[in-house]
Motif scaffolding. Sequence first.
Motif, PDB file in Angstrom:
ATOM      1  N   GLN A   1      65.848   4.734  10.273  1.00 24.17           N
ATOM      2  CA  GLN A   1      65.527   5.024  11.660  1.00 24.17           C
ATOM      3  C   GLN A   1      65.542   6.513  11.963  1.00 24.17           C
ATOM      4  N   ALA A   2      64.454   6.990  12.510  1.00 22.19           N
ATOM      5  CA  ALA A   2      64.336   8.328  13.068  1.00 22.19           C
ATOM      6  C   ALA A   2      63.207   8.274  14.079  1.00 22.19           C
ATOM      7  N   LYS A   3      63.336   9.049  15.149  1.00 18.47           N
ATOM      8  CA  LYS A   3      62.318   9.053  16.189  1.00 18.47           C
ATOM      9  C   LYS A   3      61.595  10.396  16.178  1.00 18.47           C
ATOM     10  N   PHE A   4      60.269  10.333  16.378  1.00 19.41           N
ATOM     11  CA  PHE A   4      59.435  11.518  16.267  1.00 19.41           C
ATOM     12  C   PHE A   4      58.645  11.718  17.559  1.00 19.41           C
ATOM     13  N   LYS A   5      58.797  12.883  18.162  1.00 21.93           N
ATOM     14  CA  LYS A   5      58.067  13.221  19.382  1.00 21.93           C
ATOM     15  C   LYS A   5      57.212  14.453  19.100  1.00 21.93           C
ATOM     16  N   ARG A   6      55.926  14.320  19.271  1.00 19.73           N
ATOM     17  CA  ARG A   6      55.024  15.420  18.945  1.00 19.73           C
ATOM     18  C   ARG A   6      55.210  16.593  19.904  1.00 19.73           C
ATOM     19  N   VAL A   7      55.225  17.801  19.318  1.00 24.33           N
ATOM     20  CA  VAL A   7      55.273  19.039  20.095  1.00 24.33           C
ATOM     21  C   VAL A   7      53.870  19.626  20.077  1.00 24.33           C
ATOM     22  N   PRO A   8      53.210  19.757  21.226  1.00 25.56           N
ATOM     23  CA  PRO A   8      51.798  20.176  21.227  1.00 25.56           C
ATOM     24  C   PRO A   8      51.613  21.666  20.954  1.00 25.56           C
ATOM     25  N   ASP A   9      50.394  21.987  20.498  1.00 17.87           N
ATOM     26  CA  ASP A   9      49.920  23.374  20.423  1.00 17.87           C
ATOM     27  C   ASP A   9      50.827  24.278  19.586  1.00 17.87           C
ATOM     28  N   PHE A  10      51.157  23.818  18.372  1.00 12.97           N
ATOM     29  CA  PHE A  10      51.993  24.649  17.514  1.00 12.97           C
ATOM     30  C   PHE A  10      51.173  25.395  16.474  1.00 12.97           C
ATOM     31  N   HIS A  11      50.401  24.689  15.692  1.00 10.55           N
ATOM     32  CA  HIS A  11      49.739  25.274  14.523  1.00 10.55           C
ATOM     33  C   HIS A  11      48.416  24.544  14.306  1.00 10.55           C
ATOM     34  N   ILE A  12      47.372  25.306  14.084  1.00 15.43           N
ATOM     35  CA  ILE A  12      46.050  24.696  13.984  1.00 15.43           C
ATOM     36  C   ILE A  12      45.917  23.797  12.763  1.00 15.43           C
TER      37      ILE A  12
END
Length: 264
Positions: A4-15
């Motif tokens: 179990q691990a939860k992943f939340k996307r962080v926008p606009d980091f790297h192309i």
Amino acid sequence: MTVQAKFKRVPDFHIRATLFEVTYEAQGLIVKGYLCIPQGTGPFPVLIYCRGGIKSVGMTRLAWVSKFVDQGCAVFAPFYRGNRGGQGREDFAGEDRFDVIDALPWIKDHPLLEADRIHLFGFSRGSLMALFTAMADPTICSVVVWGGVSDLALTYEERVDLRRMLKRVLGGTPLRKPEEYRIRSPIYDVQRLKCPVLIIHGTEDIQVGVEHSYILAEALRETNKCYTLRIYENQGHFFQPDVYKKAIDDMFTWMQKQEGRKHG
């Protein structure tokens, strides 16, 4: 994934990569960190980036994450307990070393990450976390320590500005609490290492003296471990940009050569 691990996307980091904030458990505590995965089908080799400092000082450098992911690997960078919404409190490579160790199961279970190509990178006090994690898991391919602490009692002596914090976290001075400093100093336990070690340090480092790298190299030599020592003249805790870029390129070349090699 089964771990179990939860992943939340962080926008606009790297192309050319996707950044996630990861939430997972370490010793029953909620801990957080970044996971950056390159674009593509994968699976990708993994670099675990163990930051330096404590609390907000020395927090994970996204510029470094970007540099690392540009080398074609996924990067996991734990914040350590008590930071950015995590539970608990850091204790400078005591129990908080498990914030790295306990991340390994979900990393190895992730379909885009290569379980047999995991490397560790420790910067400054993060070298303690990286080395102890490598000691705990014999499947680690390599460990790199950059401007790294290897003897916490030496840190107490050379960093007068950190003495108050160290006494608070460890319960006293090296004279009063020698075992607390010793168990956080990897030079006393390097016989447990199974992977090669790359040691990088600048001669003009006034935050972590280059002596830390010399005594770590000596401890590795005395225990017949495989290591490479690279000392950079006229460089401080943070290298000049051109030297830094070359050192990063050389570091990844070295890491790739270590894959599949284990040294008891």
